[in-house]
Design an enzyme around this catalytic site. Structure first.
Site, PDB file in Angstrom:
ATOM      1  N   HIS A 123      97.790  86.348 -40.277  1.00  0.00           N
ATOM      2  CA  HIS A 123      96.696  85.368 -40.283  1.00  0.00           C
ATOM      3  C   HIS A 123      96.467  85.017 -41.749  1.00  0.00           C
ATOM      4  O   HIS A 123      96.021  85.853 -42.532  1.00  0.00           O
ATOM      5  CB  HIS A 123      95.459  86.020 -39.647  1.00  0.00           C
ATOM      6  CG  HIS A 123      94.424  85.055 -39.197  1.00  0.00           C
ATOM      7  ND1 HIS A 123      94.633  84.172 -38.160  1.00  0.00           N
ATOM      8  CD2 HIS A 123      93.161  84.819 -39.637  1.00  0.00           C
ATOM      9  CE1 HIS A 123      93.541  83.437 -37.974  1.00  0.00           C
ATOM     10  NE2 HIS A 123      92.638  83.816 -38.869  1.00  0.00           N
ATOM     11  N   ASP A 173      88.950  75.224 -42.658  1.00  0.00           N
ATOM     12  CA  ASP A 173      88.145  76.209 -43.393  1.00  0.00           C
ATOM     13  C   ASP A 173      88.840  76.458 -44.721  1.00  0.00           C
ATOM     14  O   ASP A 173      90.005  76.872 -44.759  1.00  0.00           O
ATOM     15  CB  ASP A 173      88.044  77.512 -42.579  1.00  0.00           C
ATOM     16  CG  ASP A 173      87.017  78.485 -43.169  1.00  0.00           C
ATOM     17  OD1 ASP A 173      86.489  78.204 -44.258  1.00  0.00           O
ATOM     18  OD2 ASP A 173      86.757  79.523 -42.527  1.00  0.00           O
ATOM     19  N   LYS A 191      76.674  84.293 -38.645  1.00  0.00           N
ATOM     20  CA  LYS A 191      77.443  85.528 -38.498  1.00  0.00           C
ATOM     21  C   LYS A 191      76.517  86.733 -38.636  1.00  0.00           C
ATOM     22  O   LYS A 191      75.970  86.973 -39.721  1.00  0.00           O
ATOM     23  CB  LYS A 191      78.525  85.615 -39.580  1.00  0.00           C
ATOM     24  CG  LYS A 191      79.617  84.569 -39.441  1.00  0.00           C
ATOM     25  CD  LYS A 191      80.723  84.774 -40.454  1.00  0.00           C
ATOM     26  CE  LYS A 191      81.879  83.831 -40.199  1.00  0.00           C
ATOM     27  NZ  LYS A 191      82.930  83.944 -41.213  1.00  0.00           N
ATOM     28  N   ASP A 234      79.423  78.867 -44.697  1.00  0.00           N
ATOM     29  CA  ASP A 234      79.793  80.131 -44.051  1.00  0.00           C
ATOM     30  C   ASP A 234      79.499  81.281 -45.015  1.00  0.00           C
ATOM     31  O   ASP A 234      78.424  81.893 -44.958  1.00  0.00           O
ATOM     32  CB  ASP A 234      81.274  80.083 -43.637  1.00  0.00           C
ATOM     33  CG  ASP A 234      81.769  81.414 -43.087  1.00  0.00           C
ATOM     34  OD1 ASP A 234      80.948  82.317 -42.894  1.00  0.00           O
ATOM     35  OD2 ASP A 234      82.991  81.563 -42.858  1.00  0.00           O
ATOM     36  N   LYS A 289      93.237  76.962 -41.477  1.00  0.00           N
ATOM     37  CA  LYS A 289      92.906  77.598 -42.739  1.00  0.00           C
ATOM     38  C   LYS A 289      93.718  76.907 -43.832  1.00  0.00           C
ATOM     39  O   LYS A 289      94.956  77.000 -43.835  1.00  0.00           O
ATOM     40  CB  LYS A 289      93.291  79.082 -42.678  1.00  0.00           C
ATOM     41  CG  LYS A 289      92.419  79.879 -41.735  1.00  0.00           C
ATOM     42  CD  LYS A 289      91.034  80.020 -42.313  1.00  0.00           C
ATOM     43  CE  LYS A 289      90.229  81.090 -41.624  1.00  0.00           C
ATOM     44  NZ  LYS A 289      88.875  81.186 -42.164  1.00  0.00           N
ATOM     45  N   LYS A 327      90.738  75.425 -35.638  1.00  0.00           N
ATOM     46  CA  LYS A 327      90.316  75.494 -37.048  1.00  0.00           C
ATOM     47  C   LYS A 327      91.564  75.837 -37.838  1.00  0.00           C
ATOM     48  O   LYS A 327      92.320  76.741 -37.452  1.00  0.00           O
ATOM     49  CB  LYS A 327      89.235  76.566 -37.149  1.00  0.00           C
ATOM     50  CG  LYS A 327      88.980  77.150 -38.503  1.00  0.00           C
ATOM     51  CD  LYS A 327      87.597  77.771 -38.518  1.00  0.00           C
ATOM     52  CE  LYS A 327      87.561  79.078 -39.268  1.00  0.00           C
ATOM     53  NZ  LYS A 327      86.214  79.622 -39.432  1.00  0.00           N
TER      54      LYS A 327
HETATM   55  C1  MUC Z   1      86.024  82.635 -41.738  1.00  0.00           C
HETATM   56  O1  MUC Z   1      86.000  82.378 -42.918  1.00  0.00           O
HETATM   57  O2  MUC Z   1      85.485  81.854 -41.007  1.00  0.00           O
HETATM   58  C2  MUC Z   1      86.831  83.259 -38.878  1.00  0.00           C
HETATM   59  C3  MUC Z   1      87.834  82.696 -38.188  1.00  0.00           C
HETATM   60  C4  MUC Z   1      88.997  82.873 -38.936  1.00  0.00           C
HETATM   61  O3  MUC Z   1      90.124  82.510 -38.662  1.00  0.00           O
HETATM   62  O4  MUC Z   1      88.702  83.502 -40.074  1.00  0.00           O
HETATM   63  C5  MUC Z   1      87.372  83.914 -40.023  1.00  0.00           C
HETATM   64  C6  MUC Z   1      86.659  83.899 -41.288  1.00  0.00           C
HETATM   65 MG    MG Z   2      84.811  80.516 -42.632  1.00  0.00          MG
END
Ligand code: MUC
Ligand code: MG
Length: 387
Positions: A21, A197, A272, A248, A168, A166
């Site tokens: 991941h 994100d 969170k 976040d 990254k 989502k």
């Molecule tokens: C984050 O930064 O949001 C949440 C989903 C994901 O893939 O990473 C986390 C952390």
């Molecule tokens: Mg995040």
């Protein structure tokens, strides 16, 4: 007879992920969960979880620090004490332990699990009651490879597990990142929502360009583009961005939430419990956001099933979840630590209905993955394990 807290166990459990991941600041191939069990003299056991991402790459509490904080500083304030309501039981911890939100969240969850079991009601009832039984859940595409991400997303849509994604980004050059997002959005079409994100990796200039380019690419939202301390930058970006900006990492509790609302520094909150310092603090963050016309999203620290279920109980109680949730953590792990895993179907997670968290552990699995499992223990002479 007075019921007491008799014993507290903490274990670090390392479970491999189904694939690497990849985030802007680290890449994980296993998830390390600090699990807590609080025992009462009448035989009830409460569960809690403290989980972060990539050791110290994401937050300032490592799995080892969460365990140590609970063992050394929190457990002595609880063991031997009469069992009272969680709000009051936590007072000595709140007054003598500064910060350490992940550890506090884990202990608070376990105390609420005990209370729910003793009263015969689900944790969501203790938090005010449910608005919904099932919670929409997105999936994060983070393999680091565009073709793999597209194949993964198509499989998720076909099996009706997720239709919101989502991505990254933030690790590569902006143009490469946007090309990656655009290719995925093109492949998935209008039926799938695509968000990104950045995990704090951009500066304001990059973010302003990035927001315009990502809007053209069809993305809906940008999560935490700037460093958590750059509130003025987030406010500037929020005024100018054509797509939603979400906070976040910046939200470490209700005071941050108030500041973000006052300074107009985002359009959406990722709520969170671990970052906020507990389920009640996270509920306050959400309430402050709601009052300030901020869109609410149920975030995750990629927790396993215990933390995910705790968050699900909370998110079920929130009046609106404008941006859904990302409670997919257990699905990223190769094995589940529950006797009966949480139910994911039709793009949503079912909130457990049994008293407390409504969960039972699979102790064989936990024993297998425990960092101090007998087969993997380097040296813990004389230690009594009681799983
Ligand atoms: C984050 O930064 O949001 C949440 C989903 C994901 O893939 O990473 C986390 C952390
Ligand atoms: Mg995040």
């Amino acid at each position: 007879m007075t019921v007491k807290i008799t014993h507290i166990d903490t274990w670090i459990v390392d479970v491999p992920t189904i694939r690497p991941h990849v985030l802007a600041m680290t890449s994980i191939s296993r998830q390390s969960m600090t699990l807590v069990r609080i025992y009462t003299s009448d035989g009830v056991i409460g569960l809690g979880e403290g989980t972060t991402i990539g050791g110290l790459a994401y937050g300032d509490e490592s799995p080892e620090a969460i365990k140590l904080t609970i063992d050394q500083y929190m457990a002595p304030l609880l063991i031997g004490q009469p069992l009272i309501d969680p709000a009051a039981q936590l007072t000595p911890i709140r007054s003598t332990v500064v910060g350490n939100h992940f550890a506090k969240n884990a202990v608070e969850t376990a105390l609420l699990d005990i209370q729910g079991q003793r009263l015969g009601v689900p944790l969501s009832t203790l938090l005010g009651g449910r608005h919904r039984e099932r919670i929409p859940v997105l999936w994060t595409l983070a393999s680091g490879d565009t073709a793999k991400d597209i194949a993964e997303a198509e499989a998720m849509i076909a099996s009706r597990r997720h239709n919101i994604f989502k991505l990254k980004i933030g690790k590569r050059d902006l143009r490469q990142d946007v090309a990656h997002v655009a290719a995925i959005k093109r492949a998935l079409g209008d039926e799938a929502s695509v968000r990104v994100d950045i995990n704090q990796a951009w500066d304001v200039v990059t973010a302003l360009r990035g927001a315009a380019m990502l809007a053209d690419a069809g993305a809906d939202l940008i999560e935490q583009p700037l460093p958590r301390a750059d509130r003025a930058g987030m406010a500037h970006l929020t005024r100018l961005s054509p797509i939603a900006i979400m906070a976040d990492e910046a939200l470490r509790g209700p005071l941050d939430a108030i500041d973000y609302v006052k300074s107009g520094a985002c359009h959406a909150f990722s709520v969170k419990p671990a970052q906020a310092g507990g389920l009640f603090a996270a509920r306050d963050v959400a309430a402050i956001g709601e009052a300030g016309q901020i869109g609410i999203y149920g975030g995750t620290m990629l927790e396993g099933s215990i933390g995910t279920a705790a968050s699900a109980h909370l998110f079920a109680t929130l009046p609106s979840l404008r941006w859904g949730t990302e409670l997919f953590g257990p699905l990223l792990q190769t094995e589940d630590i529950l006797a009966e895993p949480l139910e994911y179907r039709d793009f949503a997670l079912t909130v457990p209905a049994a008293p407390g968290l409504g969960l039972a552990l699979d102790l064989d699995k936990i024993n297998h993955f425990r960092r101090d499992a007998p087969s993997r223990t380097v040296s813990t002479p004389g230690r009594q394990e009681n799983a």
